[in-house]
Write a protein that holds these residues in place. Structure first.
Motif, PDB file in Angstrom:
ATOM      1  N   LEU A 268      -7.805  41.855  35.981  1.00  0.00           N
ATOM      2  CA  LEU A 268      -8.529  41.740  34.716  1.00  0.00           C
ATOM      3  C   LEU A 268      -8.496  43.014  33.877  1.00  0.00           C
TER       4      LEU A 268
ATOM      5  N   ILE B 172      -6.695  43.751  30.268  1.00  0.00           N
ATOM      6  CA  ILE B 172      -7.382  44.251  29.081  1.00  0.00           C
ATOM      7  C   ILE B 172      -6.607  45.422  28.491  1.00  0.00           C
TER       8      ILE B 172
ATOM      9  N   HIS C 283      -3.535  44.118  26.809  1.00  0.00           N
ATOM     10  CA  HIS C 283      -3.974  43.447  25.594  1.00  0.00           C
ATOM     11  C   HIS C 283      -4.151  44.467  24.471  1.00  0.00           C
ATOM     12  N   LEU C 284      -4.804  45.586  24.818  1.00  0.00           N
ATOM     13  CA  LEU C 284      -5.067  46.610  23.812  1.00  0.00           C
ATOM     14  C   LEU C 284      -3.790  47.338  23.403  1.00  0.00           C
TER      15      LEU C 284
ATOM     16  N   GLU D 134      -3.943  46.789  19.407  1.00  0.00           N
ATOM     17  CA  GLU D 134      -4.711  47.766  18.637  1.00  0.00           C
ATOM     18  C   GLU D 134      -3.809  48.851  18.084  1.00  0.00           C
ATOM     19  N   HIS D 135      -3.422  48.672  16.895  1.00  0.00           N
ATOM     20  CA  HIS D 135      -2.493  49.586  16.228  1.00  0.00           C
ATOM     21  C   HIS D 135      -2.732  51.041  16.545  1.00  0.00           C
ATOM     22  N   GLY D 136      -2.228  51.485  17.662  1.00  0.00           N
ATOM     23  CA  GLY D 136      -2.243  52.905  17.929  1.00  0.00           C
ATOM     24  C   GLY D 136      -3.367  53.439  18.807  1.00  0.00           C
ATOM     25  N   PHE D 137      -4.357  52.650  19.109  1.00  0.00           N
ATOM     26  CA  PHE D 137      -5.407  53.138  19.997  1.00  0.00           C
ATOM     27  C   PHE D 137      -4.855  53.219  21.416  1.00  0.00           C
ATOM     28  N   VAL D 138      -5.011  54.387  22.032  1.00  0.00           N
ATOM     29  CA  VAL D 138      -4.497  54.571  23.388  1.00  0.00           C
ATOM     30  C   VAL D 138      -5.634  54.480  24.391  1.00  0.00           C
ATOM     31  N   PRO D 139      -5.751  53.352  25.074  1.00  0.00           N
ATOM     32  CA  PRO D 139      -6.827  53.172  26.045  1.00  0.00           C
ATOM     33  C   PRO D 139      -6.609  54.048  27.266  1.00  0.00           C
ATOM     34  N   GLU D 140      -7.676  54.677  27.717  1.00  0.00           N
ATOM     35  CA  GLU D 140      -7.563  55.520  28.909  1.00  0.00           C
ATOM     36  C   GLU D 140      -8.457  55.012  30.030  1.00  0.00           C
ATOM     37  N   ARG D 141      -9.633  54.555  29.625  1.00  0.00           N
ATOM     38  CA  ARG D 141     -10.550  54.067  30.642  1.00  0.00           C
ATOM     39  C   ARG D 141     -11.252  52.822  30.157  1.00  0.00           C
ATOM     40  N   VAL D 142     -11.307  51.833  31.024  1.00  0.00           N
ATOM     41  CA  VAL D 142     -11.990  50.597  30.683  1.00  0.00           C
ATOM     42  C   VAL D 142     -13.247  50.492  31.534  1.00  0.00           C
ATOM     43  N   GLU D 143     -14.382  50.392  30.874  1.00  0.00           N
ATOM     44  CA  GLU D 143     -15.611  50.179  31.624  1.00  0.00           C
ATOM     45  C   GLU D 143     -16.136  48.793  31.302  1.00  0.00           C
ATOM     46  N   LEU D 144     -16.079  47.948  32.301  1.00  0.00           N
ATOM     47  CA  LEU D 144     -16.483  46.564  32.121  1.00  0.00           C
ATOM     48  C   LEU D 144     -17.637  46.240  33.049  1.00  0.00           C
TER      49      LEU D 144
END
Lengths: 156, 156
Positions: free
Chosen positions: B114, B118, B121-122, B126-136
């Motif tokens: 999951l 996510i 998906h990002l 998401e035009h250019g956002f670099v995800p580093e940590r997902v807190e769900l």
DNA sequence: CTCCTTGCAAACCGTTTGCAATCGA
DNA sequence: TCGATTGCAAACGGTTTGCAAGGAG
């Protein structure tokens, strides 16, 4: 890109009465503050804006109003960032999540099907766990900060 | 269903030296506490367990050790629940998320695809956002509490 | 030997609460 | 009228910090 409000026509008094709550200056001011922005506000910043409308309203009443609106489900509290400060926003009908830039601190809302998908995913797979609220916060670098910052530590 | 540790063979001293950090009693005790459980612990409960091994270790040192391990990426801090208490756990290689029961407070870990999904998906959308940590964090009712509790308020 | 780390106690800071006065319905 | 709500100030509770003593490398 202003965030449309929950029910734009509904006044603070409407919201309160709909839930059988008394209409007071503090509550009205807090509601108008929150409903009038697309930002996430701390209790302190809500109080600051409220003070502009009515300087006699106390911080404690702001906290109490926020708690009230949260109880009746009209406002939401999130814990973005590693600090222990709470951020408040009106409860939107569409599920959404937050993109927090670890460099500039900007918080972006994102609506879409993602949160719904997560709920569905859980409904099917987690033997009996009944999901009620999904809090999804993604930390990273926003487009503006990607080039600027190295891939390393933010605040040192 | 015990949660396997990060690198089961690696001792606290190994971890610390690998990051060029000094090996001290406080750090070793904190690491062993966190690595020896699958629970999420508050700083206070870490301190309590640490005190069993070595009563001379101070709460402040526990906080400092936790901060150290977090800085070097070996430990993670989450804000579960509406309170402002932080919960700590060793940083697992597999992405996972939390299921928190709003009735009994139980926190379940869930690993799987999951969180990865996510991220992907990002990455794409998401035009250019670099995800580093997902807190769900998903709040709801665990299987044990579904039948027991009505669909309403938890603590009143 | 040098600088890092610790214990201790006090400070911090966002949030909550008790109480008497005030207000909304 | 009368219970709900407020302002005020003090309490709270998790976390941080300044400092001198102790410990790691």
């Amino acid at each position: 890109m202003v965030y449309p409000h929950n029910v734009p026509e509904e006044t603070a008094a409407d919201v309160l009465r709909r839930h059988g709550q008394r209409v007071t200056d503090a509550r009205v001011a807090v509601w108008e503050t929150l409903a009038g922005t697309d930002e996430h506000l701390t209790a302190e910043s809500v109080a600051k804006r409220v003070a502009v409308m009515d300087p006699s309203i106390n911080l404690a009443s702001v906290y109490r109003s926020l708690a009230l609106f949260e109880e009746i489900g009209e406002v939401r509290q999130s814990h973005l960032g590693p600090d222990r400060t709470a951020y408040w926003e009106v409860g939107h009908p569409d599920e959404h999540f937050h993109l927090v830039c670890r460099n500039c601190g900007t918080v972006d809302h994102h609506r879409g099907t993602l949160v719904r998908q997560i709920m569905d995913h859980l409904q099917g797979k987690e033997h009996g766990f009944v999901p009620e609220r999904v809090e999804l916060t993604v930390t990273g670098l926003c487009p503006n900060c990607v080039g600027v910052t190295g891939s390393d530590h933010p605040h040192h």
